[in-house]
Design a protein around this motif. Structure first.
Motif, PDB file in Angstrom:
ATOM      1  N   LEU A  90      33.463  31.853  46.757  1.00 49.75           N
ATOM      2  CA  LEU A  90      34.271  32.620  47.711  1.00 49.75           C
ATOM      3  C   LEU A  90      35.674  32.839  47.157  1.00 49.75           C
ATOM      4  O   LEU A  90      36.212  33.945  47.220  1.00 49.75           O
ATOM      5  N   LEU A  91      36.268  31.794  46.586  1.00 49.42           N
ATOM      6  CA  LEU A  91      37.606  31.902  46.007  1.00 49.42           C
ATOM      7  C   LEU A  91      37.623  32.965  44.904  1.00 49.42           C
ATOM      8  O   LEU A  91      38.530  33.802  44.846  1.00 49.42           O
ATOM      9  N   GLU A  92      36.625  32.955  44.056  1.00 49.16           N
ATOM     10  CA  GLU A  92      36.541  33.941  42.971  1.00 49.16           C
ATOM     11  C   GLU A  92      36.390  35.354  43.530  1.00 49.16           C
ATOM     12  O   GLU A  92      37.023  36.303  43.059  1.00 49.16           O
ATOM     13  N   ASN A  93      35.552  35.509  44.562  1.00 46.21           N
ATOM     14  CA  ASN A  93      35.364  36.826  45.184  1.00 46.21           C
ATOM     15  C   ASN A  93      36.648  37.326  45.831  1.00 46.21           C
ATOM     16  O   ASN A  93      36.982  38.508  45.731  1.00 46.21           O
ATOM     17  N   VAL A  94      37.379  36.434  46.486  1.00 39.81           N
ATOM     18  CA  VAL A  94      38.639  36.824  47.127  1.00 39.81           C
ATOM     19  C   VAL A  94      39.663  37.207  46.058  1.00 39.81           C
ATOM     20  O   VAL A  94      40.408  38.186  46.228  1.00 39.81           O
ATOM     21  N   LYS A  95      39.715  36.479  44.959  1.00 38.03           N
ATOM     22  CA  LYS A  95      40.634  36.842  43.863  1.00 38.03           C
ATOM     23  C   LYS A  95      40.301  38.240  43.336  1.00 38.03           C
ATOM     24  O   LYS A  95      41.198  39.060  43.115  1.00 38.03           O
ATOM     25  N   ASN A  96      39.023  38.514  43.129  1.00 39.93           N
ATOM     26  CA  ASN A  96      38.605  39.839  42.650  1.00 39.93           C
ATOM     27  C   ASN A  96      38.963  40.928  43.659  1.00 39.93           C
ATOM     28  O   ASN A  96      39.426  42.010  43.289  1.00 39.93           O
ATOM     29  N   TYR A  97      38.733  40.653  44.925  1.00 42.99           N
ATOM     30  CA  TYR A  97      39.063  41.584  46.009  1.00 42.99           C
ATOM     31  C   TYR A  97      40.558  41.892  46.011  1.00 42.99           C
ATOM     32  O   TYR A  97      40.975  43.051  46.049  1.00 42.99           O
ATOM     33  N   LEU A  98      41.380  40.843  45.949  1.00 42.53           N
ATOM     34  CA  LEU A  98      42.830  41.033  45.969  1.00 42.53           C
ATOM     35  C   LEU A  98      43.324  41.766  44.722  1.00 42.53           C
ATOM     36  O   LEU A  98      44.230  42.599  44.803  1.00 42.53           O
ATOM     37  N   THR A  99      42.723  41.471  43.573  1.00 47.10           N
ATOM     38  CA  THR A  99      43.099  42.159  42.339  1.00 47.10           C
ATOM     39  C   THR A  99      42.789  43.649  42.465  1.00 47.10           C
ATOM     40  O   THR A  99      43.621  44.499  42.117  1.00 47.10           O
ATOM     41  N   TYR A 100      41.594  43.974  42.963  1.00 45.83           N
ATOM     42  CA  TYR A 100      41.220  45.384  43.155  1.00 45.83           C
ATOM     43  C   TYR A 100      42.211  46.059  44.101  1.00 45.83           C
ATOM     44  O   TYR A 100      42.780  47.105  43.791  1.00 45.83           O
ATOM     45  N   TRP A 101      42.405  45.478  45.265  1.00 47.40           N
ATOM     46  CA  TRP A 101      43.233  46.111  46.286  1.00 47.40           C
ATOM     47  C   TRP A 101      44.684  46.227  45.836  1.00 47.40           C
ATOM     48  O   TRP A 101      45.342  47.235  46.070  1.00 47.40           O
ATOM     49  N   ASN A 102      45.177  45.220  45.175  1.00 46.89           N
ATOM     50  CA  ASN A 102      46.559  45.203  44.707  1.00 46.89           C
ATOM     51  C   ASN A 102      46.829  46.311  43.692  1.00 46.89           C
ATOM     52  O   ASN A 102      47.943  46.787  43.570  1.00 46.89           O
ATOM     53  N   ASN A 103      45.798  46.718  42.968  1.00 46.76           N
ATOM     54  CA  ASN A 103      45.964  47.725  41.914  1.00 46.76           C
ATOM     55  C   ASN A 103      45.382  49.087  42.282  1.00 46.76           C
ATOM     56  O   ASN A 103      45.272  49.961  41.423  1.00 46.76           O
TER      57      ASN A 103
END
Length: 175
Positions: A90-103
């Protein structure tokens, strides 16, 4: 795009996204339209457009991801959806989600109509209003629940009714 066309050969297409998924739905619609396909509607559930980076560093993303996972796995209403064994995934998925959205910076126009269900307590910030600049037929609806409550009861039922009404207007056969 190929997966979508494999399921539905021709449009019009309707896409839906919640939160950063709204940005993804917008970008997919934009790409499909540029490729010659018709997208009639994009339905967004409390999706704010990104105009600039929200999190500046990789460490900011990691910290925000950890905060988000800790929040959701500690709240009784959400805890039933999460298994402690899957916490690292879940932590890895949230990091990926935030990276996508942030960029993801939403630019250009789409022909599709954007329908935005705004959560209660969501301020109409510049990021939120930015969608109006990308769509000539932007429609704003008052959704039920806060951003984090929109997809759980009792708000899920109310938001599903709003979505059904939007879709019913799209599929009404005119004689």
């Amino acid at each position: 795009m190929e997966l979508i066309i494999g399921i539905q050969k021709k449009g019009p297409y309707i896409f839906m996204g919640y939160s950063a998924g709204g940005t993804l739905a917008f970008e997919l619609a934009k790409y499909m339209e540029q490729s010659g396909y018709v997208v009639s509607d994009i339905i967004m559930l409390d999706a704010q457009a990104r105009m600039k980076k929200w999190l500046e560093t990789e460490q900011d993303i990691i910290n925000e991801a950890q905060f988000t996972v800790d929040f959701f796995t500690s709240q009784k209403v959400y805890k039933k959806y999460f298994d402690d064994v899957l916490k690292e995934e879940l932590l890895e998925n949230v990091k990926n989600y935030l990276t996508y959205w942030n960029n993801s910076f939403s630019t250009e126009m789409v022909d599709a109509t954007i329908h935005q269900l705004k959560a209660i307590k969501t301020a109409e910030t510049e990021n939120f209003k930015h969608w109006e600049e990308h769509d000539k037929d932007y429609c704003l609806y008052e959704g039920s629940g806060t951003h984090y409550e929109m997809l759980i009861e009792p708000h899920l039922k109310k938001n599903a009714e709003l979505l059904n009404n939007i879709l019913a207007n799209k599929f009404t056969i005119k004689v």
